[in-house]
Design a protein around this motif. Structure first.
Motif, mmCIF file in Angstrom:
data_model
loop_
_atom_site.group_PDB
_atom_site.id
_atom_site.type_symbol
_atom_site.label_atom_id
_atom_site.label_comp_id
_atom_site.label_asym_id
_atom_site.label_seq_id
_atom_site.Cartn_x
_atom_site.Cartn_y
_atom_site.Cartn_z
ATOM 1 N N LYS A 97 0.842 -1.191 0.000
ATOM 2 C CA LYS A 97 0.000 0.000 0.000
ATOM 3 C C LYS A 97 0.878 1.243 0.000
ATOM 4 N N TRP A 98 0.286 2.349 -0.474
ATOM 5 C CA TRP A 98 0.977 3.631 -0.490
ATOM 6 C C TRP A 98 0.630 4.427 0.762
ATOM 7 N N LEU A 99 1.632 5.099 1.309
ATOM 8 C CA LEU A 99 1.441 5.963 2.475
ATOM 9 C C LEU A 99 1.764 7.400 2.087
ATOM 10 N N LEU A 100 1.038 8.330 2.672
ATOM 11 C CA LEU A 100 1.294 9.757 2.482
ATOM 12 C C LEU A 100 1.786 10.321 3.807
ATOM 13 N N GLN A 101 3.023 10.774 3.828
ATOM 14 C CA GLN A 101 3.667 11.260 5.051
ATOM 15 C C GLN A 101 3.628 10.203 6.154
ATOM 16 N N GLY A 102 3.824 8.937 5.753
ATOM 17 C CA GLY A 102 3.901 7.847 6.713
ATOM 18 C C GLY A 102 2.567 7.347 7.220
ATOM 19 N N ARG A 103 1.463 7.839 6.669
ATOM 20 C CA ARG A 103 0.139 7.426 7.137
ATOM 21 C C ARG A 103 -0.714 6.946 5.967
ATOM 22 N N SER B 272 8.928 12.151 -3.899
ATOM 23 C CA SER B 272 9.944 11.322 -3.248
ATOM 24 C C SER B 272 9.994 11.562 -1.749
ATOM 25 N N GLU B 273 9.568 12.752 -1.306
ATOM 26 C CA GLU B 273 9.609 13.071 0.121
ATOM 27 C C GLU B 273 8.346 12.635 0.857
ATOM 28 N N LEU B 274 7.205 12.668 0.177
ATOM 29 C CA LEU B 274 5.928 12.446 0.864
ATOM 30 C C LEU B 274 5.377 11.032 0.699
ATOM 31 N N PHE B 275 5.605 10.404 -0.463
ATOM 32 C CA PHE B 275 4.985 9.102 -0.730
ATOM 33 C C PHE B 275 5.965 7.968 -0.445
ATOM 34 N N THR B 276 5.491 6.975 0.301
ATOM 35 C CA THR B 276 6.279 5.771 0.586
ATOM 36 C C THR B 276 5.422 4.546 0.331
ATOM 37 N N CYS B 277 6.077 3.473 -0.106
ATOM 38 C CA CYS B 277 5.388 2.213 -0.362
ATOM 39 C C CYS B 277 5.662 1.272 0.798
ATOM 40 N N SER B 278 4.586 0.783 1.421
ATOM 41 C CA SER B 278 4.699 -0.125 2.567
ATOM 42 C C SER B 278 4.477 -1.558 2.100
ATOM 43 N N VAL B 279 5.442 -2.436 2.434
ATOM 44 C CA VAL B 279 5.376 -3.842 2.037
ATOM 45 C C VAL B 279 5.373 -4.701 3.304
ATOM 46 N N THR B 280 4.296 -5.464 3.492
ATOM 47 C CA THR B 280 4.176 -6.349 4.651
ATOM 48 C C THR B 280 4.285 -7.795 4.181
ATOM 49 N N ALA B 281 5.300 -8.504 4.681
ATOM 50 C CA ALA B 281 5.531 -9.890 4.279
ATOM 51 C C ALA B 281 4.592 -10.822 5.028
ATOM 52 N N ASP B 282 4.615 -12.088 4.632
ATOM 53 C CA ASP B 282 3.720 -13.079 5.224
ATOM 54 C C ASP B 282 4.022 -13.318 6.705
ATOM 55 N N ASP B 283 5.267 -13.022 7.121
ATOM 56 C CA ASP B 283 5.614 -13.210 8.531
ATOM 57 C C ASP B 283 5.312 -11.979 9.377
ATOM 58 N N GLY B 284 4.692 -10.949 8.760
ATOM 59 C CA GLY B 284 4.341 -9.736 9.489
ATOM 60 C C GLY B 284 5.402 -8.664 9.459
ATOM 61 N N ASN B 285 6.562 -8.953 8.868
ATOM 62 C CA ASN B 285 7.627 -7.957 8.776
ATOM 63 C C ASN B 285 7.237 -6.852 7.801
ATOM 64 N N VAL B 286 7.346 -5.585 8.253
ATOM 65 C CA VAL B 286 6.937 -4.438 7.443
ATOM 66 C C VAL B 286 8.174 -3.638 7.036
ATOM 67 N N GLN B 287 8.276 -3.349 5.747
ATOM 68 C CA GLN B 287 9.340 -2.502 5.226
ATOM 69 C C GLN B 287 8.713 -1.394 4.394
ATOM 70 N N THR B 288 9.291 -0.182 4.472
ATOM 71 C CA THR B 288 8.787 0.950 3.700
ATOM 72 C C THR B 288 9.882 1.472 2.788
ATOM 73 N N PHE B 289 9.463 1.956 1.609
ATOM 74 C CA PHE B 289 10.397 2.451 0.607
ATOM 75 C C PHE B 289 9.885 3.797 0.091
ATOM 76 N N SER B 290 10.744 4.820 0.138
ATOM 77 C CA SER B 290 10.366 6.115 -0.416
ATOM 78 C C SER B 290 10.300 6.006 -1.928
ATOM 79 N N PHE B 291 9.451 6.856 -2.532
ATOM 80 C CA PHE B 291 9.248 6.735 -3.976
ATOM 81 C C PHE B 291 10.531 7.026 -4.736
ATOM 82 N N GLN B 292 10.828 6.132 -5.654
ATOM 83 C CA GLN B 292 11.978 6.298 -6.545
ATOM 84 C C GLN B 292 11.681 5.500 -7.788
ATOM 85 N N SER B 293 11.518 6.208 -8.903
ATOM 86 C CA SER B 293 11.116 5.533 -10.128
ATOM 87 C C SER B 293 12.149 4.509 -10.561
#
Length: 303
Positions: free
Chosen positions: A157-163, A196-217
């Protein structure tokens, strides 16, 4: 008797800790890495008495086939095509530089001694995150997708300013499914730097581990250049209009000042000529007959 019970309890505690450590060490690891970044895959069952990881083998398995990437701590023949991107650390972790989508998949670390496998496998499930940007007229859509090469159950999912983006927000549209998410908005709302500053992509794995990545084409140089050019044209149009208006005002002011200078010089020149003529003529009144005589007092030529 008490000493015997104490030793027995200590032995039981050590055995319990060893069992717990082994269970934790053999737990599957989910790791997500963005395209172009570096990934470090740890080997959780490595022997500590290895000098150069001579007992360690790394395998990559998918689509019913298995490739030997590392054998005895050395890059295997099957990995020669990308050997310049692979290396093994002192702790026998596998490092992959400049990760691509083709690197995604389940990696297995195994320990061998005298040709026999020792212990259980250490599994790392590497997922590769790809971000792209697409523009359609006045709308921009950011896409975030995850490649796994196995059944994908990641939540993206996409987050705006971390939310989370407010569902009532009429200026931003979002959609999400397993391993894919998108966010759409007007080009006038967020410039390329803001994205690149405001939008981040949140990736939650099957084990519940969450990683976020700032936008970068991840589209490559051509896509990035096109997007950058289009964005600059949209965001800088008010600036261009303001610059043109300012230039017009400055030209008008400069022209008015030039006209005033020309008029002032003209008036000063005429006044100077008149004063010169007055200085060159001496007016003398004849008291006896009441006549006026004019004498040119300009010095003779050559004097």
């Amino acid at each position: 008797m008490d000493e015997f019970k104490r030793i027995q309890k200590s032995s039981l505690l050590i055995l319990l800790l060893q069992f717990t450590g082994a269970a934790i060490g053999q737990r599957d690891l989910y790791l997500s890495v963005r395209v172009g970044d570096e990934a470090t895959l740890p080997c959780n069952n490595v022997f500590n008495d290895q000098d150069q990881c001579e007992s360690t083998t790394w395998l990559l398995s998918y689509s019913g086939s298995t490739a030997v990437l590392v054998r005895g701590g050395q890059i295997g023949e099957e990995a020669r095509a990308k050997s310049d991107r692979l290396r093994v650390t002192e702790k026998c972790s596998l490092v992959i530089k400049k990760v691509t989508e083709e690197d995604a998949g389940p990696f297995t670390c195994r320990q061998f001694r005298s040709g026999e496998q020792q212990g259980s496998d250490s599994l790392v499930l590497l997922s590769v995150v790809t971000m792209t940007e697409h523009q359609n007229n006045d709308e921009v859509t950011l896409l975030c997708s995850v490649t796994t090469r196995v059944s994908c159950r990641h939540k993206v999912k996409w987050l705006l300013q971390g939310r989370d983006v407010d569902e009532d927000n009429k200026d931003i549209k979002t959609s999400a499914s397993d391993c894919n998410a998108s966010v759409t908005f007007q080009t006038s709302h967020y410039g390329s730097t803001q994205r690149s500053e405001l939008f981040t992509c949140s990736v939650t794995a099957d084990d519940g581990n969450v990683q976020t990545f700032s936008f970068q084409s991840s589209d490559g140089d051509k896509q990035a250049a096109t997007t950058s050019t289009t964005t600059a044209a949209v965001t800088s149009s008010p600036t261009i209009k303001n610059s043109g208006l300012l230039r017009l005002v400055l030209v008008s002011l400069g022209l008015a000042a030039l006209i005033m200078i020309v008029v002032a010089v003209n008036i000063w020149t005429r006044a100077k000529e008149k004063q010169t003529q007055m200085d060159e003529i001496n007016v003398r009144y004849d008291v006896d007959d009441g006549t006026v005589n004019y004498e040119n007092i300009r010095p003779p030529d050559g004097v």
